[in-house]
Design a protein around this motif. Structure first.
Motif, PDB file in Angstrom:
ATOM      1  N   THR A  63      -5.508  -1.379   3.503  1.00  0.00           N
ATOM      2  CA  THR A  63      -5.093  -1.142   2.123  1.00  0.00           C
ATOM      3  C   THR A  63      -6.302  -1.280   1.205  1.00  0.00           C
ATOM      4  O   THR A  63      -7.162  -2.130   1.417  1.00  0.00           O
ATOM      5  N   ALA A  73       0.168  -3.919  -2.328  1.00  0.00           N
ATOM      6  CA  ALA A  73      -0.291  -3.621  -0.975  1.00  0.00           C
ATOM      7  C   ALA A  73       0.834  -3.238  -0.028  1.00  0.00           C
ATOM      8  O   ALA A  73       0.589  -2.657   1.025  1.00  0.00           O
ATOM      9  N   GLY A 122      -2.602   2.591  -0.396  1.00  0.00           N
ATOM     10  CA  GLY A 122      -1.959   1.656   0.510  1.00  0.00           C
ATOM     11  C   GLY A 122      -2.604   1.717   1.879  1.00  0.00           C
ATOM     12  O   GLY A 122      -3.765   2.094   2.031  1.00  0.00           O
TER      13      GLY A 122
END
Length: 249
Positions: A63, A73, A122
């Motif tokens: 992430t 995250a 992400g």
């Protein structure tokens, strides 16, 4: 499987090669020469490993650092609502602290593309977003890039940042300061970081630092250091000081 964001919360991570000499190396060194020479060779080997180690905030399998700092995250990288580009200041300020760390600590700074503008993302594959163009960058993202440029230019100019020793000045939870280089040779840089969000600035005693006038490379402000002086570091801020007469300014 999504990579753990824990290493990024520590601001930087170093490669395993940053450790000291292996037992076999140290043992053979002591067998082949005297103890004082062995210590010198062992210290040199450890120093060389430190110079070859690398520091990075994230990569294509993790992430993005700024999304971790934004508390975003856990967003689904495959879903309809991936990690959003932060709009508040704090995630960018934390990213700037991380970039300051990897650009001023011993070793090689490694940037994953987009870190220099705070690109969100992400877990993989969301961490591989298209690099935004100039028109798509916010003012805050441009400020992160300006900081990276300033520190990159300083590192290119300063042998203290590339090869100098690190001398701890101050260490407590969320506040760190260290000196890179050799004050006796007038080639050194002072780095201080404050990662707290509290209302008060961190106060670092500067009695043991070389007296004189310094310039903060990041803000451009002048700082006087002398007997009884202290260095003030506001929350979520880094200060990178060089002597006022430095050729790197």
């Amino acid at each position: 499987m999504r990579s753990s964001p824990a290493p990024k919360r520590a601001l930087f991570s170093s490669s395993p090669r940053s450790s000291g000499p292996t037992p076999s190396t140290a043992s053979s060194t002591f067998r082949s020469c005297g103890r004082s020479e062995a210590r010198r060779r062992t210290a040199k080997a450890a120093s060389n490993r430190s110079k070859r180690s690398s520091h990075m905030l994230d990569n294509h399998e993790t992430t993005r650092f700024i999304s971790v700092a934004n508390g975003d995250a856990s967003a689904d990288p495959w879903g309809a609502s991936p990690s959003a580009q932060p709009t508040s200041d704090e995630p960018y300020a934390r990213l700037e602290l991380g970039l300051t760390a990897i650009l001023t600590l011993p070793g090689l700074p490694v940037f994953y593309y987009g870190d220099e503008v705070g690109l969100a993302g992400g877990g993989d594959p969301d961490s591989r977003r298209v690099m935004p163009g100039e028109d798509a960058l916010s003012d805050r993202q441009k400020a992160v890039r300006d900081l990276a440029r300033k520190l990159g230019k300083l590192r290119r100019c300063s042998s203290a940042l590339r090869e100098g020793a690190r001398v701890p000045i101050h260490a407590e939870p969320r506040v760190w300061a260290y000196l890179r280089g050799d004050p006796a040779a007038d080639d050194f840089v002072i780095v201080a970081m404050h990662a707290s969000t509290g209302p008060s600035s961190a106060i670092i005693q500067a009695d043991n630092l070389p007296p004189g006038t310094y310039v903060d490379v990041l803000s451009g402000s002048s700082v006087e250091i002398g007997p009884g002086a202290s260095l003030e570091v506001p929350p979520l801020t880094a200060r990178v000081l060089v002597p006022a007469g430095s050729a790197c300014l």
